[in-house]
Write an enzyme that holds these catalytic residues in place. Structure first.
Site, PDB file in Angstrom:
ATOM      1  N   ASP A 109       0.860  -1.175   0.000  1.00 28.48           N
ATOM      2  CA  ASP A 109       0.000   0.000   0.000  1.00 28.48           C
ATOM      3  C   ASP A 109       0.900   1.230   0.000  1.00 28.48           C
ATOM      4  O   ASP A 109       1.852   1.298   0.791  1.00 28.48           O
ATOM      5  CB  ASP A 109      -0.865  -0.004   1.281  1.00 28.48           C
ATOM      6  CG  ASP A 109      -2.295   0.435   1.020  1.00 28.48           C
ATOM      7  OD1 ASP A 109      -2.462   1.561   0.532  1.00 28.48           O
ATOM      8  OD2 ASP A 109      -3.215  -0.338   1.312  1.00 28.48           O
TER       9      ASP A 109
ATOM     10  N   ASP B 207      -3.029   4.613  -2.305  1.00 30.25           N
ATOM     11  CA  ASP B 207      -4.129   5.043  -1.448  1.00 30.25           C
ATOM     12  C   ASP B 207      -4.609   6.462  -1.758  1.00 30.25           C
ATOM     13  O   ASP B 207      -3.799   7.363  -2.010  1.00 30.25           O
ATOM     14  CB  ASP B 207      -3.628   5.011   0.009  1.00 30.25           C
ATOM     15  CG  ASP B 207      -4.700   5.381   1.011  1.00 30.25           C
ATOM     16  OD1 ASP B 207      -5.647   4.599   1.160  1.00 30.25           O
ATOM     17  OD2 ASP B 207      -4.581   6.451   1.644  1.00 30.25           O
TER      18      ASP B 207
ATOM     19  N   GLU C 197      -6.449   3.951  -5.878  1.00 31.53           N
ATOM     20  CA  GLU C 197      -7.764   4.126  -5.256  1.00 31.53           C
ATOM     21  C   GLU C 197      -8.205   5.552  -5.546  1.00 31.53           C
ATOM     22  O   GLU C 197      -7.640   6.509  -5.009  1.00 31.53           O
ATOM     23  CB  GLU C 197      -7.694   3.892  -3.740  1.00 31.53           C
ATOM     24  CG  GLU C 197      -9.073   3.924  -3.110  1.00 31.53           C
ATOM     25  CD  GLU C 197      -9.074   4.407  -1.671  1.00 31.53           C
ATOM     26  OE1 GLU C 197     -10.041   4.126  -0.959  1.00 31.53           O
ATOM     27  OE2 GLU C 197      -8.111   5.085  -1.246  1.00 31.53           O
TER      28      GLU C 197
ATOM     29  N   HIS D 210     -11.125  -3.391   2.961  1.00 30.72           N
ATOM     30  CA  HIS D 210     -11.128  -3.049   4.385  1.00 30.72           C
ATOM     31  C   HIS D 210     -11.948  -1.806   4.710  1.00 30.72           C
ATOM     32  O   HIS D 210     -12.008  -1.415   5.874  1.00 30.72           O
ATOM     33  CB  HIS D 210      -9.676  -2.841   4.836  1.00 30.72           C
ATOM     34  CG  HIS D 210      -9.059  -1.661   4.131  1.00 30.72           C
ATOM     35  ND1 HIS D 210      -8.784  -1.668   2.785  1.00 30.72           N
ATOM     36  CD2 HIS D 210      -8.701  -0.439   4.574  1.00 30.72           C
ATOM     37  CE1 HIS D 210      -8.281  -0.495   2.436  1.00 30.72           C
ATOM     38  NE2 HIS D 210      -8.221   0.275   3.501  1.00 30.72           N
ATOM     39  N   ASP D 211     -12.528  -1.173   3.699  1.00 31.58           N
ATOM     40  CA  ASP D 211     -13.351   0.011   3.934  1.00 31.58           C
ATOM     41  C   ASP D 211     -14.836  -0.270   3.737  1.00 31.58           C
ATOM     42  O   ASP D 211     -15.659   0.649   3.865  1.00 31.58           O
ATOM     43  CB  ASP D 211     -12.957   1.143   2.963  1.00 31.58           C
ATOM     44  CG  ASP D 211     -11.554   1.672   3.218  1.00 31.58           C
ATOM     45  OD1 ASP D 211     -11.091   1.627   4.373  1.00 31.58           O
ATOM     46  OD2 ASP D 211     -10.916   2.135   2.246  1.00 31.58           O
TER      47      ASP D 211
HETATM   48  C1  GLC Z   1      -8.210   5.050   1.854  1.00 34.48           C
HETATM   49  C2  GLC Z   1      -8.047   3.822   2.733  1.00 34.48           C
HETATM   50  C3  GLC Z   1      -8.749   4.074   4.024  1.00 34.48           C
HETATM   51  C4  GLC Z   1      -8.096   5.267   4.689  1.00 34.48           C
HETATM   52  C5  GLC Z   1      -8.048   6.488   3.757  1.00 34.48           C
HETATM   53  C6  GLC Z   1      -7.080   7.518   4.250  1.00 34.48           C
HETATM   54  O1  GLC Z   1      -9.521   5.284   1.506  1.00 34.48           O
HETATM   55  O2  GLC Z   1      -8.499   2.680   2.052  1.00 34.48           O
HETATM   56  O3  GLC Z   1      -8.725   2.958   4.867  1.00 34.48           O
HETATM   57  O4  GLC Z   1      -8.794   5.614   5.831  1.00 34.48           O
HETATM   58  O5  GLC Z   1      -7.627   6.154   2.464  1.00 34.48           O
HETATM   59  O6  GLC Z   1      -5.769   7.090   4.105  1.00 34.48           O
END
Ligand code: GLC
Ligand code: CA
Length: 548
Positions: free
Chosen positions: A106, A202, A259, A324-325
């Site tokens: 990540d 991320d 992401e 995980h979200d």
């Molecule tokens: C992304 C991650 C999440 C995190 C956010 C801030 O969305 O997947 O878990 O809280 O970024 O880093």
């Protein structure tokens, strides 16, 4: 059929991956302190090998104060002690590679932790070498952080406010500063030098910020508007991503999945087309609240079709229903009460046979479900706790606010992996940092391994099917019965080969009309014979047929 070998030097190697996401805190506890770790993960690599996946994405394991469970990094080149040591990491990489499993990390570079030495220096004065590593202003505007409250936090020492798109423990890096860009490029090279094969990048849609004087209409009662919405997908961000690609990832032929926010087909194209050289593929971020309220099989089909059309000549997709979200997929999209096994198998089939690289989130392969802890104190998720407070402020009762927060809680996905029916599901001998789902007695790996009918056994067959078929990995795609709100059926084909994936995405038996003469079933979730015609489909029935 020959065993699929993914050649790391091939330009398109990432297209043949089947990626398993490990959430390290919750996968396996190697030293029984209640927190998952690298030694635990290493001990379970044979399990993952047998599942058939060929890459693992690890959520962050870097040194971190854990305000947002590791997505707040205080040292990009170290392993957090709760996960182990750099030696453990090196061993992890070695073991993975020995098993033919690629290593995806990540990469969290929109922000650091407020405990990162860069930030500590930056907040100390306005004229040191790190002063411009972050975004500082004399006055805040009305932007809000993703986890509640103003997106600006005051630093007494420096006498200014810094921007944080997420929590105040996650200050945004200043990407206008070329030194920041170089730090990140160096760090990417460093990890690739250690054998890392790719990155899940991320929260990367917000690198370039809008004009700070821009104060859009407030979206909530407190007069705030989300920094996240205001700053997403700006041309400057796209330029930075393509810089990361050409000067970073491409030097190592490392794969990248971003992401990102995808509001339109163009956004999809911009982030994941081949020719624009940004990411190899994208994980579109949709806030869980919105997803829960708006998803339907038909909407899913529309999105899949749209992004397929826009990228089929020149791009690629990440395929997933969980991470995980998000809530557990069988709880959100399936039926975890009446059709847990059938709907878990159904969801896996329709997702993993689409064109694109499939992502499996830990535990989905045994049909793990959402958690229902008794009180808000049993939960850990910063996002959920903030939502809970907001709902109460809006006037909801404690009980209603709690039920709502429970439904969107990221802890649904984060409860410990369920390995067997012993204490804490075999995850740890110590009470875990987040309680195990009490249903581990019923739902666990050991039990699943014993039955040839289980969800786990089905996943193994499904993954093998994909691995062994060029058509399923790289072939063309077309929906059948596109307008049906229940049927979820499509074709995958090349000039010599064709598969039909026929499914009923509902709890009801539905009428269907499929001529399957000349096809043979290669995977199914009902114990049924298939020949010539299908006239109706049972709840969550899915069958994969191959042309003979
Ligand atoms: C992304 C991650 C999440 C995190 C956010 C801030 O969305 O997947 O878990 O809280 O970024 O880093
Ligand atoms: Ca541990």
């Amino acid at each position: 059929m020959s065993e699929l070998i993914v050649k790391r030097n091939d330009k398109d190697w990432y297209k043949d991956l089947i990626i398993y996401q490990v959430y390290p805190m919750s996968f396996m506890d190697g030293n029984n302190d209640g927190i998952g770790d690298l030694r635990g993960i290493i001990s379970k690599l044979p399990y993952l090998k047998e599942l058939g996946i060929n890459a693992i994405w690890l959520s962050p394991i870097y040194r971190s104060p854990f305000v947002d469970n590791g997505y707040d990094i205080s040292d990009y080149r170290d392993i957090d002690p709760r996960f182990g040591t750099m030696d453990d990491f090196d061993e992890y990489v070695n073991e993975c590679h020995k098993l033919g499993i690629y290593v995806i990390m990540d990469l969290v570079v929109n922000h650091t932790s407020d405990k990162h030495p860069w930030f500590v220096a930056s907040s100390a004065s306005r004229d040191n070498e790190f002063s411009d590593y972050y975004i500082w202003r004399d006055e805040p505007n009305n932007w809000a952080g993703a986890f509640g409250g103003s997106a600006w936090e005051y630093s007494e020492k420096r006498g200014q406010y810094y921007l944080h798109t997420f929590s105040k423990g996650q200050p945004d890096l200043n990407w206008k500063n070329e030194r920041v860009q170089h730090e990140v490029l160096d760090m990417i090279s460093w990890w690739c030098g250690k054998g890392v094969d790719g990155f899940r990048v991320d929260a990367i849609s917000y690198l370039d910020k809008a004009d700070f004087d821009y104060s859009p209409n407030p979206v909530d009662v407190s007069g705030y508007a989300f920094a996240l919405d205001i700053n997403s997908n700006r041309p400057g961000t796209h330029r930075l991503i393509s810089m990361l690609r050409t000067q970073g990832f491409d030097k190592f032929n490392a794969m990248s999945v971003g992401e990102v926010c995808c509001y339109t087909p163009e956004d999809n194209y911009n982030y994941s087309s081949d020719s624009r050289k940004e990411f190899n593929m994208a994980i579109p971020f949709v806030p869980p609240v919105l997803e829960i309220e708006t998803w339907s099989p038909l909407n899913m089909k529309k999105q899949i079709k749209e992004s397929y059309e826009v990228l089929k000549e020149d791009g690629w997709w990440a395929r997933f229903l969980s991470n995980h979200d998000k809530p557990r997929q069988v709880s959100l999209y399936g039926d975890d009460k009446n059709y847990r096994e059938l709907s878990a198998k159904f969801l896996a089939t329709i997702t993993e046979l689409l064109p694109g690289t499939p992502f499996i989130f830990q535990g989905e392969e045994i049909g793990m479900t959402n958690v229902y802890y008794d009180s808000i104190d049993d939960y850990n998720d910063i996002d959920m706790k903030n939502m809970y407070e907001l709902e109460r402020m809006k006037g909801k009762s404690d009980e209603d606010a709690f039920r709502f927060a429970q439904s969107i809680s990221r802890d649904n996905a984060r409860s410990p992996m369920q390995w067997n029916d012993s204490i804490n599901g075999g995850f740890s001998l110590t009470r875990p940092w987040l309680n195990s789902n009490p249903n581990y007695k019923e739902i666990n790996v050991e039990k699943e391994e014993k039955s040839s009918d289980s969800i786990l056994s089905y996943y193994k067959e499904l993954i093998a099917l994909r691995r062994n078929s060029y058509t399923l990995r790289r072939g063309l795609f077309e929906f059948m019965d596109f307008d049906s709100p229940y049927l979820f059926s499509y074709k995958r084909y090349t000039k010599d080969d064709e598969y039909l994936i026929l499914g009923n995405f509902s709890k009801d038996k539905v009428i269907a009309e499929y001529d399957i003469n000349g096809y043979k079933p290669v995977l199914k979730n009902y114990n049924k014979n298939y020949s010539k015609k299908i006239a109706s489909m049972e709840p969550y029935e899915v069958v994969v047929l191959e042309r003979m």
